[in-house]
Design an enzyme around this catalytic site. Structure first.
Site, PDB file in Angstrom:
ATOM      1  CG  ASP A   1     -26.874 -31.321  10.887  1.00  9.13           C
ATOM      2  OD1 ASP A   1     -27.384 -31.816  11.462  1.00  9.13           O
ATOM      3  OD2 ASP A   1     -25.756 -31.012  11.272  1.00  9.13           O
TER       4      ASP A   1
ATOM      5  CG  HIS B   1      -9.705 -34.162  13.462  1.00 10.41           C
ATOM      6  ND1 HIS B   1      -9.071 -34.746  12.092  1.00 10.41           N
ATOM      7  CD2 HIS B   1     -10.723 -33.475  12.928  1.00 10.41           C
ATOM      8  CE1 HIS B   1      -9.789 -34.458  11.197  1.00 10.41           C
ATOM      9  NE2 HIS B   1     -10.971 -33.606  11.606  1.00 10.41           N
TER      10      HIS B   1
ATOM     11  CB  SER C   1      -5.808 -35.664  11.410  1.00 10.71           C
ATOM     12  OG  SER C   1      -6.414 -35.874  12.273  1.00 10.71           O
TER      13      SER C   1
ATOM     14  CD  GLU D   1     -13.148 -31.604   9.717  1.00 12.60           C
ATOM     15  OE1 GLU D   1     -13.134 -32.522  10.353  1.00 12.60           O
ATOM     16  OE2 GLU D   1     -14.192 -30.869   9.565  1.00 12.60           O
TER      17      GLU D   1
ATOM     18  CG  PHE E   1     -19.854 -22.968  13.685  1.00  8.37           C
ATOM     19  CD1 PHE E   1     -20.814 -23.371  12.786  1.00  8.37           C
ATOM     20  CD2 PHE E   1     -18.721 -24.003  13.945  1.00  8.37           C
ATOM     21  CE1 PHE E   1     -21.048 -24.377  12.280  1.00  8.37           C
ATOM     22  CE2 PHE E   1     -18.807 -25.014  13.506  1.00  8.37           C
ATOM     23  CZ  PHE E   1     -19.739 -25.404  12.343  1.00  8.37           C
TER      24      PHE E   1
HETATM   25  C1  FAD Z   1     -15.522 -34.575  13.417  1.00  6.44           C
HETATM   26  C2  FAD Z   1     -16.939 -34.150  12.810  1.00  6.44           C
HETATM   27  C3  FAD Z   1     -16.748 -34.042  11.390  1.00  6.44           C
HETATM   28  C4  FAD Z   1     -18.105 -33.677  10.767  1.00  6.44           C
HETATM   29  N1  FAD Z   1     -18.048 -33.455   9.439  1.00  6.44           N
HETATM   30  C5  FAD Z   1     -19.425 -33.136   8.877  1.00  6.44           C
HETATM   31  C6  FAD Z   1     -19.196 -33.105   7.507  1.00  6.44           C
HETATM   32  O1  FAD Z   1     -18.324 -33.599   6.686  1.00  6.44           O
HETATM   33  N2  FAD Z   1     -20.400 -32.837   6.642  1.00  6.44           N
HETATM   34  C7  FAD Z   1     -21.692 -32.491   7.501  1.00  6.44           C
HETATM   35  O2  FAD Z   1     -22.649 -32.265   6.861  1.00  6.44           O
HETATM   36  N3  FAD Z   1     -21.505 -32.572   9.057  1.00  6.44           N
HETATM   37  C8  FAD Z   1     -20.439 -32.802   9.410  1.00  6.44           C
HETATM   38  N4  FAD Z   1     -20.299 -32.915  10.717  1.00  6.44           N
HETATM   39  C9  FAD Z   1     -21.674 -32.532  11.695  1.00  6.44           C
HETATM   40  C10 FAD Z   1     -22.653 -33.714  11.771  1.00  6.44           C
HETATM   41  O3  FAD Z   1     -22.880 -34.349  10.523  1.00  6.44           O
HETATM   42  C11 FAD Z   1     -23.755 -33.179  12.517  1.00  6.44           C
HETATM   43  O4  FAD Z   1     -23.320 -33.019  14.130  1.00  6.44           O
HETATM   44  C12 FAD Z   1     -24.887 -34.194  12.654  1.00  6.44           C
HETATM   45  O5  FAD Z   1     -26.032 -33.280  13.342  1.00  6.44           O
HETATM   46  C13 FAD Z   1     -24.953 -35.533  13.281  1.00  6.44           C
HETATM   47  O6  FAD Z   1     -24.174 -36.217  12.592  1.00  6.44           O
HETATM   48  P1  FAD Z   1     -23.620 -37.612  13.567  1.00  6.44           P
HETATM   49  O7  FAD Z   1     -23.075 -38.399  12.626  1.00  6.44           O
HETATM   50  O8  FAD Z   1     -22.900 -37.402  14.828  1.00  6.44           O
HETATM   51  O9  FAD Z   1     -24.976 -38.241  13.834  1.00  6.44           O
HETATM   52  P2  FAD Z   1     -25.756 -39.290  14.788  1.00  6.44           P
HETATM   53  O10 FAD Z   1     -24.537 -40.058  15.354  1.00  6.44           O
HETATM   54  O11 FAD Z   1     -26.582 -40.041  13.760  1.00  6.44           O
HETATM   55  O12 FAD Z   1     -26.410 -38.600  15.858  1.00  6.44           O
HETATM   56  C14 FAD Z   1     -27.438 -37.526  15.483  1.00  6.44           C
HETATM   57  C15 FAD Z   1     -28.425 -37.407  16.722  1.00  6.44           C
HETATM   58  O13 FAD Z   1     -29.237 -38.401  16.617  1.00  6.44           O
HETATM   59  C16 FAD Z   1     -29.167 -39.256  17.947  1.00  6.44           C
HETATM   60  N5  FAD Z   1     -29.159 -40.708  17.370  1.00  6.44           N
HETATM   61  C17 FAD Z   1     -28.176 -41.354  16.945  1.00  6.44           C
HETATM   62  N6  FAD Z   1     -28.485 -42.647  16.610  1.00  6.44           N
HETATM   63  C18 FAD Z   1     -29.769 -42.543  17.026  1.00  6.44           C
HETATM   64  C19 FAD Z   1     -30.912 -43.773  16.826  1.00  6.44           C
HETATM   65  N7  FAD Z   1     -30.301 -44.715  16.337  1.00  6.44           N
HETATM   66  N8  FAD Z   1     -32.064 -43.336  17.420  1.00  6.44           N
HETATM   67  C20 FAD Z   1     -32.343 -42.219  17.906  1.00  6.44           C
HETATM   68  N9  FAD Z   1     -31.748 -41.288  17.991  1.00  6.44           N
HETATM   69  C21 FAD Z   1     -30.492 -41.585  17.381  1.00  6.44           C
HETATM   70  C22 FAD Z   1     -28.113 -38.708  18.483  1.00  6.44           C
HETATM   71  O14 FAD Z   1     -28.193 -38.923  20.075  1.00  6.44           O
HETATM   72  C23 FAD Z   1     -27.800 -37.476  18.108  1.00  6.44           C
HETATM   73  O15 FAD Z   1     -28.468 -36.625  18.756  1.00  6.44           O
HETATM   74  C24 FAD Z   1     -19.466 -33.190  11.563  1.00  6.44           C
HETATM   75  C25 FAD Z   1     -19.170 -33.263  13.021  1.00  6.44           C
HETATM   76  C26 FAD Z   1     -18.003 -33.799  13.537  1.00  6.44           C
HETATM   77  C27 FAD Z   1     -18.124 -34.022  15.266  1.00  6.44           C
END
Ligand code: FAD
Length: 293
Positions: A106, A263, A12, A14, A213
Site C-alpha cells: 500500500d 499460515h 508456517s 509470519e 486492524f
Molecule cells: C498474506 C499477506 C501478506 C502480506 N504481507 C505484506 C507485507 O509484507 N507488506 C505489506 O506492505 N503488505 C502486506 N500485505 C498487505 C497487502 O500489501 C495489501 O493488502 C495490499 O493492499 C494489496 O496487496 P496485493 O498483493 O493483494 O495486491 P493486488 O493483488 O495487486 O490487489 C490490490 C487491489 O487491486 C485490485 N487489482 C489487482 N490487479 C488489478 C489489475 N490488474 N487491474 C485493476 N485492479 C487490480 C485487486 O482487486 C485489489 O483490490 C499482506 C497481505 C496478505 C494477505
C-alpha cells in the site's frame, strides 16, 4: 474444496522485522522456539516502497542462520523501481532463498505515485522474467475480498491474473468466517484456478487492536464474537481464552475440509499461535514441505 485436498499441508509462521536491536534479539528467540515444532517455513514482512528493506533482509538472514528453517521474504512492488527489486532478488538468490511472498503493498498516506508497478500481477511477471522458476512464489488472497476491490467478481478476476502471471500458491488475509474461505476456493475452482490456498490465521489476543486492524484490512469479526469479546473489556485472559477456543475450532474445521495447511500471523510472539498449533495436535510429520519447481 476438492482442489485443495491434493496438496501437501504446509504450516508456517509470519514475522515482521524488528525496529531495534532488542526487538531483533527477541524475534530470534521467538523464531528459535517456534523452529522446534518444525514449521514448513517462516515468512518476514516488508514495508511498501522498500521502507524495511534492510531490516527485512537482515531478519531473513538471521532467522535462516539461527534456526535452519526456510525463510520466505515478503516483497512489495508499489513505489519501487525495477532496478531496486532486481538487486534485492539477486541478493536473496545469493543467500539461498527459494521462496517469496509477492505483494503489491500500500502506498504511504499522502503519496499517490505507484512508480513502475501498479498491481501484484506485474511484480510476479517481473520476478518470473528476471529469475525464471528459481522462486516458489506465494501471493495474497482475500476470501472476504480486498477492501479496494470494485466488486467481488473483479477481485476474483484479479486473483486469477496473479495465478496466470506465475504464482505457485496463495496465503489468505486472516478471516473469522470460514465459509468465506470455502466459497472463495469454490469460486476459484469454477474459474479453473487451481493452486494451494492456505488460510492465514490471526490468533485473538487483544480485541481493541484486532477490531481496529480488521476494519482497515476488511476482515469481518462476526457480530456474536465481537459482542462477547467487547464484554470482556480489559480482561485479556478471558479474551485470549475465548479467542483460543474459537480459532482452534475454526482451524480444525478448515483442515477437516481440506485446507492445505495454515499460515499463522504470529505477531512476533510464541504463545498465541503455538497454543493453537498444540491444540490442533500438529506435528512435524504433517508439516510437509511445498515442492519447489
Ligand atoms: C498474506 C499477506 C501478506 C502480506 N504481507 C505484506 C507485507 O509484507 N507488506 C505489506 O506492505 N503488505 C502486506 N500485505 C498487505 C497487502 O500489501 C495489501 O493488502 C495490499 O493492499 C494489496 O496487496 P496485493 O498483493 O493483494 O495486491 P493486488 O493483488 O495487486 O490487489 C490490490 C487491489 O487491486 C485490485 N487489482 C489487482 N490487479 C488489478 C489489475 N490488474 N487491474 C485493476 N485492479 C487490480 C485487486 O482487486 C485489489 O483490490 C499482506 C497481505 C496478505 C494477505
Amino acid at each position: 474444496m476438492q482442489s485443495q485436498k491434493q496438496y501437501p499441508k504446509a504450516f508456517s509462521f509470519e514475522f515482521f522485522p524488528a525496529k531495534n536491536p532488542d526487538g531483533e534479539a527477541a524475534l530470534l528467540e521467538v523464531a528459535q522456539t517456534l523452529s522446534q515444532v518444525e514449521p514448513c517455513y517462516f515468512s518476514v514482512t516488508y514495508g511498501a516502497g522498500g521502507t524495511t528493506r534492510d531490516r527485512t533482509f537482515g531478519a531473513v538472514q538471521a532467522i535462516k542462520t539461527a534456526t535452519g528453517v526456510d525463510v520466505s521474504p515478503h516483497l512489495t512492488c508499489i513505489g519501487s523501481t525495477r532496478e531496486f527489486l532486481k538487486e534485492l532478488l539477486e541478493q536473496y538468490r545469493e543467500m539461498g532463498i527459494r521462496h517469496l511472498v509477492a505483494l503489491r503493498g500500500d502506498l504511504p498516506e499522502g503519496s499517490d505515485d505507484p512508480r513502475v508497478f501498479n498491481y501484484a500481477n506485474e511484480l510476479i511477471e517481473f520476478i518470473r522474467q528476471e529469475t525464471g522458476d528459481h522462486f516458489f512464489i506465494e501471493v495474497a488472497a482475500y476470501p472476504e475480498f480486498h477492501p479496494q476491490a470494485v466488486s467481488a467478481r473483479a477481485d476474483l478476476e484479479n486473483f486469477r491474473r496473479k495465478v496466470e502471471a506465475g504464482a505457485d500458491a496463495a496465503l489468505t488475509q486472516y478471516f473469522f468466517n470460514p465459509d468465506a474461505y470455502f466459497r472463495f476456493v469454490e469460486s476459484c475452482e469454477k474459474m479453473g484456478v487451481d493452486l494451494p490456498i492456505v488460510p492465514g490465521i490471526m490468533p485473538i489476543t487483544n480485541y481493541k487492536q484486532l477490531a481496529r486492524f480488521s476494519s482497515f484490512c476488511g476482515a469481518e469479526i462476526p457480530r456474536w464474537l465481537a459482542r462477547r469479546l467487547e464484554d470482556f473489556g480489559e480482561d485479556l485472559a478471558s479474551i485470549r481464552a475465548l479467542g483460543e477456543d474459537f480459532i482452534t475450532d475454526m482451524c480444525q474445521r478448515l483442515l477437516e475440509q481440506g485446507a492445505p495447511g495454515l499460515h499463522f500471523y504470529s505477531m512476533n510472539k510464541v504463545e498465541p499461535s503455538l497454543t493453537i498449533w498444540k491444540n490442533l495436535g500438529l506435528s512435524p510429520r504433517r508439516s510437509e514441505r511445498l515442492g519447489l519447481k
